[in-house]
Design an enzyme around this catalytic site. Structure first.
Site, mmCIF file in Angstrom:
data_model
loop_
_atom_site.group_PDB
_atom_site.id
_atom_site.type_symbol
_atom_site.label_atom_id
_atom_site.label_comp_id
_atom_site.label_asym_id
_atom_site.label_seq_id
_atom_site.Cartn_x
_atom_site.Cartn_y
_atom_site.Cartn_z
ATOM 1 N N SER A 176 -9.423 2.289 2.372
ATOM 2 C CA SER A 176 -8.488 3.070 1.584
ATOM 3 C C SER A 176 -7.412 2.207 0.916
ATOM 4 O O SER A 176 -6.646 2.702 0.097
ATOM 5 C CB SER A 176 -7.810 4.119 2.476
ATOM 6 O OG SER A 176 -7.043 3.505 3.495
ATOM 7 N N SER A 180 -10.095 0.078 6.533
ATOM 8 C CA SER A 180 -9.460 0.214 5.229
ATOM 9 C C SER A 180 -8.759 -1.020 4.692
ATOM 10 O O SER A 180 -8.335 -1.037 3.539
ATOM 11 C CB SER A 180 -8.468 1.380 5.256
ATOM 12 O OG SER A 180 -9.155 2.600 5.344
ATOM 13 N N LYS A 219 0.845 -1.197 0.000
ATOM 14 C CA LYS A 219 0.000 0.000 0.000
ATOM 15 C C LYS A 219 0.875 1.240 0.000
ATOM 16 O O LYS A 219 1.883 1.302 0.710
ATOM 17 C CB LYS A 219 -0.916 -0.018 1.219
ATOM 18 C CG LYS A 219 -1.901 1.139 1.283
ATOM 19 C CD LYS A 219 -2.820 1.023 2.481
ATOM 20 C CE LYS A 219 -3.810 2.178 2.536
ATOM 21 N NZ LYS A 219 -4.756 2.070 3.669
#
Length: 520
Positions: A171, A195, A96
């Site tokens: 996210s 997320s 990420k």
């Protein structure tokens, strides 16, 4: 950098901001006293701070062209090979883009940070490489990770592999989309309000948020110290367990970690659920205006599948669960404003490793390009600063106190049951808003889906999204919740369900997705 002495005018401005009434003589006196402190700051500039060692060579990173990035899920591509052999040997992973990878640009979804290149690896990245994993690149994440939808990154929307007109969830949007499309075996995600689990649910993969502090957050861009989690996303339960085994444990640099307990997540993975007590959490279903009947039905059917495997399934009520969103808001809004905004991503008052280069780059971008921040971040800043100025942190403090009451309520249910189950997200993946959507729609599609997930960031309890079915061609996720350090128990139940093949997490290549892909 040269630390400069403040001018008399600057001291007067600062004193006024603190409601101090200083005479000209007072200002002159303090200027002389300040010089002593400035000497320490100048000496700090001469000293070299320690930084984590970068142990694995890397080269050839590049920004992918649109034709090799159909879902908009890659921010930067690279190939970093880990150690020869190891538990992650042969596994391809994405990281990420709120997590530092040395030598590879990091944007955290926002133009205000674009151009920053970390000089050191986050702890989880170093551990993946030490365990033999291969890192294929950085996965797009939402702007400063403040969205449960996949439409806020300044690189553009991340598209759901099952329907390119739909959100991949956020996210950790790119991380889940890349795993679901088969472009990597597993990925690192981050979770402050859901997320990891939200995009895992909407993309039809497995995503685990461990107990708060289980996985070190060192080298990742934080939002709020008491909410920050980082963890694994995978196409199979075994891949999640493998990745968790590689990255879990204290690193001595993260203040979120205390009394961490790491288990053997693989040895009893196939132990089944015979006799395991599973409580169906009533308040996780039927959210007014949010819950979809097919989602609720799929999760209840998954509970019945577990009953068929020998689990003891019953209904359990935690009324305070419905207030989890309000407690989370009280912590996240002011906490993020203090740490992520005023504290320029690092803040103060904690021991551990500060990524000072990230702090510098972000502070410059945030101050000079504030108008480029996402609408969700602007909203947080406005409310957070107002609450601090008007109520002086009272509601943040009250929410933190209530978090203990919420945790006690879940623990009471977990004294009766081994695991809890509820929908990860009340609804299926929503359409990606068009680029010119009004602010109200952008914010709604970013925050409407966190009601079940965010409470377990507040309490720090481990929870995992398990794909349990589809409706209208879109995946549905069931969330398993366990007690502190109960990850092995959760993984074992997820593996038992996975073995029934009720849902197949087989890769969905981008060319096989539904939808035109023109939204947004």
């Amino acid at each position: 950098m040269v630390v400069k002495q403040p001018t008399p005018e600057q001291l007067r401005e600062i004193s006024a901001s603190y409601n101090l009434n200083l005479s000209d003589a007072d200002v002159a006196s303090f200027l002389g006293l300040v010089e002593g402190a400035m000497a320490s700051y100048r000496r700090l500039d001469e000293l070299v701070e320690p930084a984590p060692e970068v142990r694995h060579p890397r080269s050839g990173a590049y920004r992918p062209e649109p034709e090799e990035n159909a879902l908009g899920a890659w921010y930067w591509r690279c190939r970093i090979r880990g150690s020869d052999g190891g538990p992650l040997a042969g596994k391809r992973l994405a990281i990420k883009d709120n997590v530092c990878v040395a030598g590879v640009p990091m944007m955290n979804g926002t133009a205000v940070l674009e151009g920053y290149v970390p000089e050191a690896d986050a702890t989880v990245v170093a551990r993946i490489l030490d365990a033999g994993g291969e890192i294929l690149g950085k996965a797009v994440c939402e702007s400063l990770c403040f969205s449960g939808g996949s439409h806020t990154s300044d690189t553009g929307p991340v598209r759901n592999p099952h329907d390119r007109s739909r959100s991949a969830g956020g996210s950790s949007s790119g991380s889940s989309a890349l795993v679901a499309s088969g472009e990597c075996d597993a990925a690192i995600g981050g979770d402050q309000g859901g997320s990891i689990r939200i995009p895992a649910s909407w993309c039809g993969v497995y995503g685990l948020k461990g107990t708060h502090g289980l996985v070190p957050y060192t080298g990742a861009f934080p939002i709020e110290l008491t909410l920050d989690h980082v963890g694994p996303i995978g196409a199979t339960v075994e891949d999640v367990a493998l990745l968790l085994s590689a990255i879990a444990g204290e690193d001595g640099l993260d203040p979120r970690q205390a009394g961490v307990r790491v288990d053997d997540y693989l040895s009893d993975l196939d132990g089944g659920v015979e006799g395991v007590r599973i409580g169906v959490l009533s308040e996780g279903f039927g959210w007014p205006g949010l819950s979809e009947e097919d989602v609720d039905a799929s999760v209840r059917e998954a509970a019945e599948v577990l009953r068929g495997l020998g689990a003891e399934v019953g209904e359990v009520s935690v009324p305070l669960h419905r207030d989890g969103i309000h407690i989370w808001n009280g912590i996240a809004i002011e906490g993020a404003t203090a740490l992520m905004v005023s504290g320029n991503s690092m803040g103060t008052n904690w021991k551990g490793h500060y990524t000072t280069s990230l702090l510098d780059a972000y502070a410059r971008g945030r101050i000079t390009r504030a108008d480029d921040l996402a609408e969700t971040v602007k909203l947080t800043m406005l409310v957070g600063r107002y609450m601090q100025q008007r109520y002086h942190g009272r509601y943040y403090a009250k929410a933190q106190n209530l978090s203990r009451k919420l945790s006690a309520a879940y623990h009471a249910a977990l004294s009766e049951y081994d695991l809890l189950v509820l929908p990860t997200v009340p609804m299926k993946a929503t359409p990606i808003p068009p680029a010119d959507a009004p602010r109200e729609e952008i914010v709604a599609r970013a925050l409407e889906m966190i009601h079940n997930t965010c409470a377990f960031d507040v309490t720090g309890l481990p929870s995992m999204s398990v794909p349990c079915g589809t409706s209208e061609g879109l995946p549905v996720g069931a969330m398993l919740v366990g007690p502190d350090w109960g990850e092995a128990k959760i993984l074992r139940a997820a593996r038992a369900f996975e073995g029934t093949k009720t849902y197949s997490a087989a890769p969905v290549p981008p060319g096989h997705a539904r939808g035109s892909g023109v939204a947004g």
